[in-house]
Design an enzyme around this catalytic site. Structure first.
Site, mmCIF file in Angstrom:
data_model
loop_
_atom_site.group_PDB
_atom_site.id
_atom_site.type_symbol
_atom_site.label_atom_id
_atom_site.label_comp_id
_atom_site.label_asym_id
_atom_site.label_seq_id
_atom_site.Cartn_x
_atom_site.Cartn_y
_atom_site.Cartn_z
ATOM 1 C CE LYS A 173 -6.750 107.200 13.779
ATOM 2 N NZ LYS A 173 -8.140 107.693 14.042
ATOM 3 C CD GLU A 248 0.819 122.740 12.739
ATOM 4 O OE1 GLU A 248 0.273 123.558 13.511
ATOM 5 O OE2 GLU A 248 1.943 122.922 12.256
ATOM 6 C CB CYS A 282 -7.070 124.605 14.568
ATOM 7 S SG CYS A 282 -6.722 124.718 12.815
ATOM 8 C CD GLU A 381 -8.786 123.555 20.537
ATOM 9 O OE1 GLU A 381 -8.423 122.441 20.912
ATOM 10 O OE2 GLU A 381 -8.502 124.042 19.431
HETATM 11 P P1 NAD Z 1 -8.151 114.367 18.534
HETATM 12 O O1 NAD Z 1 -6.813 114.726 19.088
HETATM 13 O O2 NAD Z 1 -9.152 113.788 19.440
HETATM 14 O O3 NAD Z 1 -7.967 113.281 17.355
HETATM 15 C C1 NAD Z 1 -7.155 113.535 16.238
HETATM 16 C C2 NAD Z 1 -6.746 112.201 15.627
HETATM 17 O O4 NAD Z 1 -5.909 111.490 16.551
HETATM 18 C C3 NAD Z 1 -7.918 111.271 15.306
HETATM 19 O O5 NAD Z 1 -7.664 110.578 14.112
HETATM 20 C C4 NAD Z 1 -7.911 110.321 16.495
HETATM 21 O O6 NAD Z 1 -8.485 109.062 16.231
HETATM 22 C C5 NAD Z 1 -6.416 110.173 16.733
HETATM 23 N N1 NAD Z 1 -6.044 109.708 18.080
HETATM 24 C C6 NAD Z 1 -6.755 109.841 19.241
HETATM 25 N N2 NAD Z 1 -6.068 109.265 20.263
HETATM 26 C C7 NAD Z 1 -4.910 108.780 19.745
HETATM 27 C C8 NAD Z 1 -3.782 108.105 20.283
HETATM 28 N N3 NAD Z 1 -3.700 107.799 21.592
HETATM 29 N N4 NAD Z 1 -2.769 107.782 19.456
HETATM 30 C C9 NAD Z 1 -2.816 108.082 18.139
HETATM 31 N N5 NAD Z 1 -3.851 108.704 17.554
HETATM 32 C C10 NAD Z 1 -4.889 109.063 18.352
HETATM 33 O O7 NAD Z 1 -8.685 115.660 17.783
HETATM 34 P P2 NAD Z 1 -10.103 115.867 17.069
HETATM 35 O O8 NAD Z 1 -11.154 115.967 18.124
HETATM 36 O O9 NAD Z 1 -10.263 114.884 15.971
HETATM 37 O O10 NAD Z 1 -9.880 117.305 16.373
HETATM 38 C C11 NAD Z 1 -10.019 118.515 17.047
HETATM 39 C C12 NAD Z 1 -8.667 119.050 17.478
HETATM 40 O O11 NAD Z 1 -7.846 119.219 16.327
HETATM 41 C C13 NAD Z 1 -8.743 120.433 18.104
HETATM 42 O O12 NAD Z 1 -7.905 120.464 19.231
HETATM 43 C C14 NAD Z 1 -8.219 121.363 17.025
HETATM 44 O O13 NAD Z 1 -7.665 122.558 17.486
HETATM 45 C C15 NAD Z 1 -7.205 120.491 16.381
HETATM 46 N N6 NAD Z 1 -6.888 120.965 15.032
HETATM 47 C C16 NAD Z 1 -5.708 121.641 14.860
HETATM 48 C C17 NAD Z 1 -5.355 122.132 13.601
HETATM 49 C C18 NAD Z 1 -4.044 122.841 13.408
HETATM 50 O O14 NAD Z 1 -3.594 122.945 12.270
HETATM 51 N N7 NAD Z 1 -3.411 123.347 14.461
HETATM 52 C C19 NAD Z 1 -6.208 121.920 12.509
HETATM 53 C C20 NAD Z 1 -7.406 121.237 12.716
HETATM 54 C C21 NAD Z 1 -7.731 120.752 13.999
#
Ligand code: NAD
Length: 479
Positions: A173, A248, A282, A381
């Site tokens: 997804k 992550e 991140c 963040e």
């Molecule tokens: P997000 O948490 O909004 O979304 C991530 C994914 O989860 C998307 O595909 C989204 O559609 C899905 N999602 C959202 N709500 C959900 C739910 N209730 N159930 C299941 N899936 C759901 O994050 P984002 O805005 O896409 O990305 C930014 C975030 O990602 C930042 O917090 C960043 O730090 C983190 N990030 C972390 C790493 C790492 O390795 N630690 C790497 C890249 C990004």
């Protein structure tokens, strides 16, 4: 007519759902394409297909798995220029950053292609005479892969490649914000020779498509990268089915700059770590913890270097800092800039919204000064081109401030002192520690992950990935 990105279920491209526009963050008038939103029924079909196909894939010869992974890796690398431009257009990375991401994604597949042939178990002597003990690994099963927009191909690659290498089937997804690059990756995987149903993709929003995947009893393991809030929800629903969980999440990485640091290198690492990728990494350096002896000079040089960065359309070759990914994200960052001022910090430079030739989400890189580590801007963040300089009296305070956070993904120190560097390496409470390097930028053959709220579950990448993607079996043979 623009392209429609479809879902991949049991080897078939399926559409028919609501069409959602994919807008270029550098130019809101540029509609890149539309994705066909998956339904909850589509998610269930994808999971059923992955369950059917998984057993066959898990029993497939290692060379066949290796060949498929090599195919995917080689094509990602051969097409990195083209795929990099797609990433730049839909996510806002610069062209070199997009190309680098596509290339690195290919390397993940090539690395795990080789790992296919290194699946060797262990034998142990038994405490009981006449008994043989063997430790082997088996696939975890059906893996739900939920990914963010900020590395739309690379994060998917570093999860899907080990999942397939270790014999699992996958339902991906991707982020609904970056469907074009996900569609390219899915197409390459689809053509790699893997059986239908081993890899499936459902595109849609998190609250319905994502949560249907994470909460399904048909999933054996869920690997997620994204925000802490969503990670928590996913963990709660996955645990009801006793699915394995790997999360992550967010970060608030500190780069410590000591009085004895090489100033040119420190500024270069801080600028790159804080602002490249529009600060949407991140691993970004969102806190610059600076010893007071060099604070003023460092700040002055940071302001000059930040002001010299070229902010612009991601597809313009001259651009160094692309747009923020969405208008919503831009508004959130503006909210944090206001909050920082309300908390008593000053914006030393940047933070202004830029009106360029095309209407996009452009912000000049911002540096907070006069802030302290208690302020929300230094605890939450922000995920954009914003960093804070925090002045400290000495190394001990720098280490304490660096560790005083709910997160623990990466950290870094700029120093010419070997003993300080060694001390920091041992005492920094983060998953990845950098010495005289930016906090962003990691290798693909070694483990990646964090501590505290940044990560939950086994490490990703390198050989450590097998702890999540396989189940250990201990066999005893007597007689
Ligand atoms: P997000 O948490 O909004 O979304 C991530 C994914 O989860 C998307 O595909 C989204 O559609 C899905 N999602 C959202 N709500 C959900 C739910 N209730 N159930 C299941 N899936 C759901 O994050 P984002 O805005 O896409 O990305 C930014 C975030 O990602 C930042 O917090 C960043 O730090 C983190 N990030 C972390 C790493 C790492 O390795 N630690 C790497 C890249 C990004």
């Amino acid at each position: 007519m623009t392209e429609t990105y479809k879902n991949l279920i049991d080897g078939n491209w399926t559409g028919g759902g609501e069409l959602v526009a994919n807008i270029n963050p550098s130019d809101h008038a540029d509609v890149i394409g539309h994705y066909s939103a998956a339904s909850v029924a589509d998610v269930e079909q994808a999971i059923a297909a992955a369950n059917r196909a998984g057993a066959e894939w898990g029993a497939t010869g290692l060379e066949q798995r290796k060949a498929a992974l090599d195919f995917i890796g080689d094509e990602l690398i051969a097409r990195c220029e083209e795929i990099g431009r797609v990433i730049a257009r839909e996510e806002g990375k610069t062209i070199p950053e997009g190309k680098g991401e596509a290339f690195r994604s290919g390397q993940f597949f090539q690395y795990y292609a080789a790992e296919c042939l290194r699946q060797i178990g262990e034998q142990a002597a038994s405490v009981r005479p006449g008994v043989d003990v063997e430790v082997t690994r088996e696939p975890a099963g059906v893996v739900g892969v939920i990914t963010p927009w900020n590395f739309p191909v690379a994060v998917a690659a570093w999860k899907i490649a080990p999942a397939l290498a270790f014999g699992n089937s996958v339902v991906l997804k991707p982020s609904e914000t970056t469907p074009a690059s996900a569609a390219i990756l899915a197409d390459i995987i689809h053509r790699s020779g893997i059986p239908a149903g081993v890899f499936n993709m459902v595109i849609g929003e998190g609250h319905d498509v994502g949560s249907a995947l994470a909460g399904s009893p048909g999933i054996d393991a869920v690997t997620f990268t994204g925000s802490v809030a969503v990670g928590r929800k996913i963990a709660q629903s996955a645990i009801t089915n006793m699915a394995r969980i790997q999360l992550e999440m967010g970060s608030k990485n500190a780069l410590v700059v000591l009085n004895d640091a090489d100033m040119d290198l420190a500024v270069q690492c801080a600028i790159g770590g804080a602002f490249f990728g529009t600060g949407q990494k991140c691993t970004a350096s969102s806190r610059l913890v600076v010893e007071e002896g060099i604070h003023d000079e460092f700040l002055e040089r940071m302001i000059a270097a930040a002001d010299a960065l070229v902010v612009g359309h991601a597809l313009d070759e001259k651009t160094q800092i692309g747009p923020v990914v969405t208008e919503r994200q831009l508004q959130q960052i503006e909210g944090y800039l206001q909050l920082g001022k309300d908390e008593g910090a000053e914006i030393a430079t940047g933070g202004d919204i830029l009106e360029l030739a095309t209407k996009g989400n452009f912000m000049r890189p911002a540096i907070f000064t006069g802030s302290n580590n208690k302020m929300r801007i230094n605890r939450e963040e922000i995920f954009g081109p914003v960093t804070s300089v925090i002045k400290v009296a000495d190394y001990d305070e720098a280490l304490a401030v660096s560790n005083d956070t709910d997160f623990g993904l990466t950290s870094g120190i700029m120093t010419n002192s070997l003993s300080r560097a060694r001390h920091f390496k041992r005492h920094s409470q983060s998953g990845c520690v950098m010495v005289n390097l930016p906090t962003a930028g990691t290798d693909y053959h070694v483990p990646f992950g964090g501590r505290k709220a940044s990560s939950y579950g086994p490490r990703e990448q390198g050989t450590y990935a097998k702890d999540f993607y396989t189940i250990v079996k201990t066999s005893y043979v007597g007689g």
